[in-house]
Design a protein around this motif. Sequence first.
Motif, PDB file in Angstrom:
ATOM      1  N   VAL A  86       0.835  -1.205   0.000  1.00 26.28           N
ATOM      2  CA  VAL A  86       0.000   0.000   0.000  1.00 26.28           C
ATOM      3  C   VAL A  86       0.868   1.251   0.000  1.00 26.28           C
ATOM      4  CG1 VAL A  86      -1.965  -1.069   1.197  1.00 26.28           C
ATOM      5  CG2 VAL A  86      -0.139   0.001   2.541  1.00 26.28           C
ATOM      6  N   ALA A 102       1.957   4.828   1.457  1.00 26.17           N
ATOM      7  CA  ALA A 102       2.095   5.207   2.869  1.00 26.17           C
ATOM      8  C   ALA A 102       1.163   6.355   3.268  1.00 26.17           C
ATOM      9  CB  ALA A 102       3.543   5.590   3.151  1.00 26.17           C
ATOM     10  N   MET A 154      -2.915   4.473   2.665  1.00 27.80           N
ATOM     11  CA  MET A 154      -3.148   3.027   2.732  1.00 27.80           C
ATOM     12  C   MET A 154      -3.840   2.487   1.477  1.00 27.80           C
ATOM     13  SD  MET A 154      -1.687   2.359   5.604  1.00 27.80           S
ATOM     14  CE  MET A 154      -2.046   0.620   5.867  1.00 27.80           C
ATOM     15  N   SER A 170      -1.831  -5.576   5.256  1.00 32.39           N
ATOM     16  CA  SER A 170      -1.111  -4.615   4.430  1.00 32.39           C
ATOM     17  C   SER A 170       0.396  -4.755   4.592  1.00 32.39           C
ATOM     18  CB  SER A 170      -1.537  -3.188   4.782  1.00 32.39           C
ATOM     19  OG  SER A 170      -1.072  -2.839   6.069  1.00 32.39           O
ATOM     20  N   GLN A 208       3.126  -2.135   4.525  1.00 29.85           N
ATOM     21  CA  GLN A 208       3.203  -0.681   4.469  1.00 29.85           C
ATOM     22  C   GLN A 208       4.584  -0.130   4.791  1.00 29.85           C
ATOM     23  OE1 GLN A 208       3.795  -0.265   7.760  1.00 29.85           O
ATOM     24  NE2 GLN A 208       2.853  -2.148   8.437  1.00 29.85           N
ATOM     25  N   GLN A 214      -3.817   3.266  11.291  1.00 27.25           N
ATOM     26  CA  GLN A 214      -3.900   3.312   9.827  1.00 27.25           C
ATOM     27  C   GLN A 214      -5.325   3.612   9.378  1.00 27.25           C
ATOM     28  OE1 GLN A 214      -2.450  -0.602   8.938  1.00 27.25           O
ATOM     29  NE2 GLN A 214      -0.374  -0.138   9.632  1.00 27.25           N
ATOM     30  N   LYS A 264       7.349   4.157   1.780  1.00 25.39           N
ATOM     31  CA  LYS A 264       6.831   3.328   2.881  1.00 25.39           C
ATOM     32  C   LYS A 264       6.440   4.179   4.086  1.00 25.39           C
ATOM     33  CE  LYS A 264      11.195   2.500   5.291  1.00 25.39           C
ATOM     34  NZ  LYS A 264      11.999   1.540   6.022  1.00 25.39           N
TER      35      LYS A 264
END
Lengths: 419, 109
Positions: free
Chosen positions: A298, A300, A303, A318, A320, A333, A381
């Motif tokens: 995903v 950052a 998401m 996820s 992430q 998140q 990220k």
Amino acid sequence: MKLNRRAFIGAGSAAMSAPYVLAQGAGRPKVVVVGGGAGGATAARYLAQDSEGAIEVTLIEPSRTYFSCFFSNLYLGGFKSLEEIGHTYGTLPASFDMNVVHDWVVDVDHAVKTVTLGSGARLHYDKLILSPGIDFVDGSVDGWDLGAQNRMPHAYKAGSQTELLKAQIAAMPQGGVYAMVSPPNPYRCPPGPYERVSMVAHVLKKTNPTAKIIIADPKPTFSKMALFEEGWATHYPGMIDWVGPDFGGDIVSVDPDTMTLSVDGDVLSVDVCNVIPAMKAGHIAEVAGVTQGNWAPVHAGDMSSKLVPDIHVLGDASQQGDMPKSAFSANSQAKVCAAALLSTLTGAPLLTPGYSNTCWSLITQNNSVKVGATYKATEDKIARVDGFISQVGESDAVRERTYLEAESWYLGITSDMFG
Amino acid sequence: MTVGPKRRIKLPETVAAGDVFTIKAKITHHMENGFRLDQNGGRVPRDIIHRFHCSFEGETVIDVALEPGVASHPFFAFEARVPRGGEFTFTWYDDDGMVHTETRSIDVI
């Protein structure tokens, strides 16, 4: 025909590339949330609450009662009842303008933006949030599959499995052996297996003091390792034997028929065998096409899936960046994702996203340790900013404060999730 | 029950004549390096395993001096070949004066 009209408008608004705010006149934008855990329930609640009716929110969750995986170790340790970690979904639709549907999502068609339920019903979405938690990687522990989960429970999805494991611990013969096969990284709740061992030791110390605990671990180190080692040496001396990859903790097989565990060729007879297999994103993420390998990558900032437009993935499923897979992370998140969707769908102002996490672990009564950090969104990220961890040798008073902090967090997050 | 810190040793019980095999030995020890300060600013005294020795039937296989920079739970893996069956002796020397000893037998077939 109401359903046809909605389907028509849905298809129309998807075809127009105009902003969703313009589509509002024709019907509210629809957000479907799959999975009512720490990620999904939080996202659904904040979207419904903060959009004040401007977004049509539907939460889909198969279970009518959610048993939180977080704090389920405290149930094993005798500090919580099953009722105390069980939560229902009645307050959400009663307090906020949202639908709760108890069903499985069996398919996602991102070309026409629909999800299909186990009942056969189909729902259109403008934005889809997947928060399906984890499933297990088939064949990751030699000799174990889901058919063996009654003899060798994982208890890593809370509920009947946790009850079963507790009953098996209670039924251990005096001087018996509790074995745990710990999972490889990454997995849900990094300190979870070791808090569980602490809780099992706490019970056995009282009821079965000559019992032994053996942990076969494929990882050379684990979360809060020094703190757990100190706690085990202090409170459960001689009871817990951790076997890392140095001594073959990564070369493990089990036989549920004979109740044996083999570690690097050494075969042990055990009374309880808690097999926690390797993990992957909940299956529906795979079905939706948002996974790469075992997890769903995903962006950052919000998401959103890196692979499929208009789908967001939260929590354990996820991939992430630096955040551990935890309820706290998923909740954090979910708030960022909800704020981003509110901005996209209703034009609400967007704030810079920030994330945080803390994992508390109970070692013995009123004695908890914690590790946590704050995070920010970067290009590639979610990146760790700053963190903290409990220290070895802390006083009982500090440890008790840490425990009370965990208790208040539990009250906080569950009221965040369930209203 | 074992007295003192936990020791773990792995080697085969039997081995074919002439075969080289791996021996693994680990002791659970905090290896306090003597450079850390405690909460009152005082020095935490050094407490390490400073020597590890392994012998076969009285003959040295490996003899290691450990320094304060070595991490906790020192782990050794090394290879050996034995001319006949017999007993390995593993000895760890602790700064606190304790000497921890384990023995393991091996057969040559």
